[in-house]
Design an enzyme around this catalytic site. Structure first.
Site, PDB file in Angstrom:
ATOM      1  N   ASP A 276       0.729  -1.241   0.002  1.00 33.20           N
ATOM      2  CA  ASP A 276      -0.109   0.065  -0.107  1.00 33.20           C
ATOM      3  C   ASP A 276       0.916   1.203  -0.155  1.00 33.20           C
ATOM      4  O   ASP A 276       1.861   1.204  -0.942  1.00 33.20           O
ATOM      5  CB  ASP A 276      -0.833  -0.058   1.200  1.00 33.20           C
ATOM      6  CG  ASP A 276      -1.869   1.019   1.369  1.00 33.20           C
ATOM      7  OD1 ASP A 276      -3.030   0.790   0.428  1.00 33.20           O
ATOM      8  OD2 ASP A 276      -2.001   2.192   1.793  1.00 33.20           O
ATOM      9  N   TRP A 277       0.597   2.150   0.860  1.00 34.90           N
ATOM     10  CA  TRP A 277       1.381   3.612   0.934  1.00 34.90           C
ATOM     11  C   TRP A 277       2.909   3.179   1.277  1.00 34.90           C
ATOM     12  O   TRP A 277       3.729   4.231   1.058  1.00 34.90           O
ATOM     13  CB  TRP A 277       1.023   4.214   1.910  1.00 34.90           C
ATOM     14  CG  TRP A 277      -0.171   5.443   1.297  1.00 34.90           C
ATOM     15  CD1 TRP A 277      -1.396   5.426   1.047  1.00 34.90           C
ATOM     16  CD2 TRP A 277       0.570   6.713   0.548  1.00 34.90           C
ATOM     17  NE1 TRP A 277      -1.767   6.610   0.356  1.00 34.90           N
ATOM     18  CE2 TRP A 277      -0.902   7.295   0.120  1.00 34.90           C
ATOM     19  CE3 TRP A 277       1.622   7.217   0.120  1.00 34.90           C
ATOM     20  CZ2 TRP A 277      -0.609   8.702  -0.675  1.00 34.90           C
ATOM     21  CZ3 TRP A 277       1.741   8.365  -0.227  1.00 34.90           C
ATOM     22  CH2 TRP A 277       0.659   9.054  -0.828  1.00 34.90           C
ATOM     23  N   TRP A 317     -11.975   3.053  -3.868  1.00 34.35           N
ATOM     24  CA  TRP A 317     -11.617   3.258  -2.183  1.00 34.35           C
ATOM     25  C   TRP A 317     -11.673   4.849  -1.907  1.00 34.35           C
ATOM     26  O   TRP A 317     -12.037   5.319  -0.802  1.00 34.35           O
ATOM     27  CB  TRP A 317     -10.288   2.836  -2.142  1.00 34.35           C
ATOM     28  CG  TRP A 317      -9.590   3.209  -0.985  1.00 34.35           C
ATOM     29  CD1 TRP A 317      -8.427   3.886  -1.064  1.00 34.35           C
ATOM     30  CD2 TRP A 317      -9.696   2.754   0.584  1.00 34.35           C
ATOM     31  NE1 TRP A 317      -7.942   4.244   0.375  1.00 34.35           N
ATOM     32  CE2 TRP A 317      -8.651   3.515   1.285  1.00 34.35           C
ATOM     33  CE3 TRP A 317     -10.597   2.166   1.303  1.00 34.35           C
ATOM     34  CZ2 TRP A 317      -8.413   3.307   2.624  1.00 34.35           C
ATOM     35  CZ3 TRP A 317     -10.374   2.091   2.249  1.00 34.35           C
ATOM     36  CH2 TRP A 317      -9.457   2.813   3.184  1.00 34.35           C
ATOM     37  N   ASP A 403      -7.778  -8.549  -3.460  1.00 38.29           N
ATOM     38  CA  ASP A 403      -7.815  -7.130  -3.302  1.00 38.29           C
ATOM     39  C   ASP A 403      -8.422  -6.471  -4.311  1.00 38.29           C
ATOM     40  O   ASP A 403      -7.820  -6.645  -5.735  1.00 38.29           O
ATOM     41  CB  ASP A 403      -6.306  -6.761  -3.164  1.00 38.29           C
ATOM     42  CG  ASP A 403      -5.990  -5.456  -2.900  1.00 38.29           C
ATOM     43  OD1 ASP A 403      -6.903  -4.628  -2.950  1.00 38.29           O
ATOM     44  OD2 ASP A 403      -4.949  -4.867  -2.979  1.00 38.29           O
ATOM     45  N   HIS A 432      -6.439  -7.211   0.235  1.00 39.04           N
ATOM     46  CA  HIS A 432      -5.248  -6.150   0.235  1.00 39.04           C
ATOM     47  C   HIS A 432      -4.204  -6.175   1.179  1.00 39.04           C
ATOM     48  O   HIS A 432      -3.144  -6.090   1.046  1.00 39.04           O
ATOM     49  CB  HIS A 432      -6.038  -4.841   0.366  1.00 39.04           C
ATOM     50  CG  HIS A 432      -5.208  -3.766   0.497  1.00 39.04           C
ATOM     51  ND1 HIS A 432      -4.567  -2.998  -0.751  1.00 39.04           N
ATOM     52  CD2 HIS A 432      -5.068  -2.666   1.289  1.00 39.04           C
ATOM     53  CE1 HIS A 432      -4.013  -1.935  -0.386  1.00 39.04           C
ATOM     54  NE2 HIS A 432      -4.030  -1.839   0.816  1.00 39.04           N
TER      55      HIS A 432
END
Length: 451
Positions: A276-277, A317, A403, A432
């Site tokens: 993710d980030w 999202w 995901d 995810h």
């Protein structure tokens, strides 16, 4: 000396510097003592003085002829003088004291020919055990001091420690720093486990709305392999400080914090583990210091370069976050990870007791670059070039197939960018937050990234 070590441990348990002493005469213990200057408000209450007093009382004489004293740390000038006045036959100490030792390290009172009594001296007995006890004590005290030396900025919030008590599967000691130039006083939390000279260091970067708790199932496997694990909480997440304003967050700022963090800890032989980030930011780090990185473990993430469309899943999202900014983080994890326990899901809510603590959760979705001019897009394009043209390390990709945001289509595109990236490990039941199935990934990674 073993009995003296027992006294030293008792001193440590009382919050005193762990030094213990024992006086022996004819093979029999006649006096014991441990450090207690803090508790007794007495600068003379050193372990040796306490042991000498106890022995003198037992023997009924302040002259301790024929007695031997065993102490875990080289005695200071005060204690050495008392030992000479007591006419001890022999003094045996464990660890040397290079700062105040008066038995040879700084001065040697026992070797002064002008004094009218000579006491035999022996040092280094069980020195590693004695020294380790002192080292651990002062290490803990320094950490406690650092934890208490991070004043909270007026424009930030700090989640109460009680909310992190007893979280399942997360036993590791918190560490903090706030003096990185880019932090500007915000306190940042991180885990740092395993030997500093380990053959590999796993730098584990989380995303939104997670924190370092996300890696709890992978960390033990990395540690069991003899490796080091460093897992920071981005500012705004986990145990790190929470800026009150969403505007405090930017792509460039968080990246600079991470760059300075890697530099401060002088991380080397790094396997970068991202999701993710953690990937949006983390994938831009190695090009700044490629000599520090040996491998990449990449999971459900992307490079946001601004010149390719964001995935439909991500756009959905972002829209959900805008419409429901106070969404339940625990419920989010439970929905995508039905195998997780309720207490594990609740742990993801721990950093965010109210809306004020959630500014980062609101700020991060719009921060993903969608155009070439947005903050982070240019450096992400440079990172894309680095991974496709200059990366020489090993890469392992793991993908949670369920995901809907950064799943297989996005990860296949990322694989085409990363030079030498093999076919991914696909976890059919994972979503995810693929680290919630992380044991198998970590085992595969340990076998794949050989020191």
């Amino acid at each position: 000396m073993g009995l003296a070590l027992e006294q030293a441990r008792l001193a440590a348990a009382a919050g005193e510097v762990p030094v213990g002493a024992v006086v022996v005469k004819d093979g029999k213990v006649v006096g014991v003592g441990r450090n207690a200057p803090v508790g007794s408000s007495d600068p003379t209450a050193h372990a040796e003085i306490a042991a000498l007093r106890a022995a003198a009382e037992v023997l009924g004489n302040y002259r301790l002829d024929g007695c031997e004293l065993f102490v875990t740390l080289e005695p200071c000038a005060m204690c050495s003088g008392a030992m000479l006045h007591a006419r001890l036959a022999r003094v045996v100490f464990g660890a040397a004291d290079p700062k105040t030792g008066a038995a040879g390290s700084v001065v040697d009172l026992f070797g002064q020919p002008q004094l009218n009594h000579r006491t035999q001296l022996q040092g280094g007995v069980l020195a590693p055990e004695c020294g380790a006890l002192l080292t651990e004590f002062f290490k803990t005290r320094r950490q406690q001091s650092r934890m208490g030396s991070h004043p909270l900025r007026e424009d930030a919030l700090r989640t109460a420690d009680e909310r992190f008590t007893g979280l399942p599967g997360y036993p590791w000691e918190p560490r903090y720093l706030s003096d990185l130039p880019s932090l500007d006083g915000f306190r940042m939390h991180y885990l740092d486990e395993g030997p500093a000279d380990a053959p590999l260091t796993w730098l584990c970067l989380h995303g939104n709305p997670a924190w370092s708790y996300l890696y709890r199932k992978m960390i033990p496997i990395f540690l069991a392999a003899g490796h080091r694990v460093v897992a920071p909480d981005l500012v705004g997440f986990g145990k790190s400080d929470k800026p009150k304003k969403e505007s405090a967050h930017s792509f460039s700022w968080h990246r600079e914090v991470l760059l300075e963090f890697v530099e401060r800890l002088d991380l080397r032989n790094v396997v970068l583990a991202v999701q993710d980030w953690g990937g949006l930011l983390g994938l831009t780090l190695p090009m700044a210091a490629p000599e520090r990185y040996r491998g990449l473990l990449v999971m459900n993430t992307a490079l946001a370069t601004g010149d390719t469309p964001l995935s439909p899943g991500f756009l959905a999202w972002r829209e959900m976050c805008a419409k429901t900014p106070d969404f339940d983080v625990a419920r989010l994890f439970a929905r995508g990870n039905p195998h997780m326990g309720a207490d594990e899901c609740a742990a993801y809510n721990a950093p965010f007791p109210d809306r004020g603590h959630r500014a980062a959760l609101r700020a991060f979705p719009p921060m993903v670059p969608e155009t070439t001019e947005q903050d982070g897009a240019s450096v992400s394009r440079a990172a894309r070039d680095f991974w496709s043209e200059q990366w020489t390390g090993q890469t392992l990709m793991a993908v949670g197939a369920q995901d809907p945001v950064l799943g297989l289509p996005v990860m296949r595109g990322l694989r085409q960018i990363i030079r030498g990236c093999p076919e991914p490990i696909v976890l059919d039941q994972a979503g995810h937050f693929v680290q919630e199935h992380g044991e198998s990934i970590a085992r595969a990674a340990v076998g794949y990234f050989r020191p």
